[in-house]
Design an enzyme around this catalytic site. Structure first.
Site, short mmCIF file in Angstrom:
data_model
loop_
_atom_site.label_atom_id
_atom_site.label_comp_id
_atom_site.label_asym_id
_atom_site.label_seq_id
_atom_site.Cartn_x
_atom_site.Cartn_y
_atom_site.Cartn_z
N LEU A 31 -5.06 -11.99 0.68
CA LEU A 31 -4.51 -11.48 2.49
C LEU A 31 -4.72 -10.04 3.19
O LEU A 31 -5.75 -9.88 4.37
CB LEU A 31 -2.92 -11.99 2.08
CG LEU A 31 -3.07 -13.34 1.91
CD1 LEU A 31 -0.69 -13.29 2.07
CD2 LEU A 31 -3.39 -13.95 3.59
N GLY A 32 -5.03 -9.47 2.38
CA GLY A 32 -5.02 -8.10 2.83
C GLY A 32 -4.82 -6.57 1.57
O GLY A 32 -4.15 -7.07 0.88
N MET A 33 -5.51 -5.19 2.17
CA MET A 33 -5.26 -4.66 1.44
C MET A 33 -3.88 -3.36 1.86
O MET A 33 -5.08 -2.63 2.88
CB MET A 33 -6.02 -3.97 0.83
CG MET A 33 -7.15 -4.50 -0.15
SD MET A 33 -8.66 -4.00 -0.01
CE MET A 33 -8.39 -2.64 -1.22
N GLY A 34 -3.22 -3.31 1.73
CA GLY A 34 -2.24 -2.33 2.76
C GLY A 34 -2.18 -0.77 1.82
O GLY A 34 -3.35 -0.30 1.37
N GLY A 35 -1.81 0.13 2.24
CA GLY A 35 -2.21 1.72 1.80
C GLY A 35 -1.51 1.64 -0.11
O GLY A 35 -2.11 3.23 -0.07
N TYR A 36 -0.70 1.07 -0.60
CA TYR A 36 -0.85 1.28 -1.65
C TYR A 36 -0.84 -0.19 -1.71
O TYR A 36 -0.75 -0.18 -3.49
CB TYR A 36 0.33 2.35 -1.83
CG TYR A 36 2.29 1.39 -2.01
CD1 TYR A 36 2.74 1.59 -3.08
CD2 TYR A 36 2.63 1.33 -0.83
CE1 TYR A 36 4.17 0.67 -2.61
CE2 TYR A 36 3.69 0.76 -0.48
CZ TYR A 36 4.19 0.71 -1.75
OH TYR A 36 5.74 -0.45 -1.52
N LEU A 38 -1.96 -4.87 -2.77
CA LEU A 38 -3.21 -5.60 -2.64
C LEU A 38 -1.92 -7.11 -1.86
O LEU A 38 -1.36 -6.85 -3.48
CB LEU A 38 -3.73 -5.94 -3.79
CG LEU A 38 -4.95 -4.60 -3.02
CD1 LEU A 38 -4.80 -3.03 -4.37
CD2 LEU A 38 -6.96 -5.13 -3.77
N VAL A 39 -2.23 -7.72 -1.45
CA VAL A 39 -0.88 -8.42 -1.39
C VAL A 39 -2.43 -10.26 -0.91
O VAL A 39 -3.59 -10.20 -0.75
CB VAL A 39 -0.78 -8.73 0.11
CG1 VAL A 39 -0.39 -10.28 0.53
CG2 VAL A 39 0.22 -7.32 0.04
N ASP A 149 9.51 -0.31 9.35
CA ASP A 149 7.47 -0.90 9.51
C ASP A 149 7.83 -2.02 10.54
O ASP A 149 6.79 -3.54 10.32
CB ASP A 149 6.74 -1.60 8.77
CG ASP A 149 5.37 -1.24 8.89
OD1 ASP A 149 4.95 -1.01 10.20
OD2 ASP A 149 4.65 -1.42 8.13
#
Length: 256
Positions: A31-36, A38-39, A149
């Protein structure tokens, strides 16, 4: 900086679709890659139930501080039981890589609705959405948990119900941590104000004027204006969610 980005590209590649973790969770897509983290969307191969799975970035997993932070996030989710927050399912470590699984919330996030589907929200719709979101924030703040957030991508609409996701920056404090507690509380309140502003602008038809503020561009009742001013810190800031609830109820009455 370039070397750091190169390492991320080399070592933080998402898992391939079809990979099965813990003999149970089949990766469907990233679904996405955040700051720390992976989802992913995954499926429980035993029950065919869809879930969301989060992985600590491999480059972050090399650092003790980041591993501890990830475990704190897991512990935080374990402590939360709210129908509008994704439920914790389980966590595990495979080959030194940390993962946890949580409930999947169906629906679209507010960013998708506002900026891609161009869905307009009336004043009443925006305030009613904020009322549901405030329910969640009240629950969290009572437990000294601060999301930190609250943004349009992290607010989901699920069959008319508002849900809050992504607790990667969230933190639970003690009453002794006065300064940080007040700072994080104000941050959550400011985020509520910004979210409300985005929703209210969805009906704005005029041309954006250079240097014009929302006070000049939006036509709002005095109750809605006061709510926004206090959330955004333009006037005396809110100290408690109870005060926001009072003003929010007045604002809803002013537009009905």
């Amino acid at each position: 900086m370039a070397l750091k980005q190169l390492k991320k590209l080399l070592f933080d590649r998402p898992l391939k679709d079809g990979v099965i973790l813990n003999n149970q969770y089949k990766i469907e897509e990233c679904l996405g890659m955040g700051g720390y983290g992976l989802v992913y969307v995954c499926t429980d191969v035993l029950t065919q139930t869809p879930y969301v799975l989060k992985q600590l970035r491999p480059t972050k997993a090399k650092k003790q501080k980041e591993r501890v932070r990830f475990q704190q996030e897991i512990g935080l989710l374990k402590s939360i039981s709210h129908p509008q927050i994704p439920a914790y399912i389980e966590d595990f470590i495979i080959d030194g890589q940390a993962y946890y699984v949580m409930q999947m919330i169906e629906g679209d996030n507010i960013e998708e609705l506002l900026f891609f589907q161009k869905q307009p929200f009336t004043e009443l719709m925006a305030l009613q959405l904020m009322s549901q979101l405030l329910d969640i924030v009240e629950y969290l703040h009572e437990r000294l948990i601060f999301h930190s957030d609250i943004r349009t991508p992290n607010i989901m609409m699920n069959h008319g119900n508002v849900c809050l996701i992504d607790f990667g920056l969230a933190k639970q404090l003690s009453r002794e941590e006065d300064e940080e507690l007040e700072l994080r509380k104000r941050d959550d309140f400011f985020d509520l104000g910004e979210t409300l502003l985005f929703l209210l602008y969805s009906q704005y038809k005029g041309k954006k004027k250079k240097n014009a503020t929302w006070l000049e561009e939006l036509t709002l009742t005095k109750e809605v204006t006061l709510l926004l001013k206090k959330l955004l810190g333009i006037e005396e800031e809110y100290q408690h969610t109870a005060s926001i609830r009072e003003d929010l109820n007045r604002a809803i009455q002013s537009v009905t």
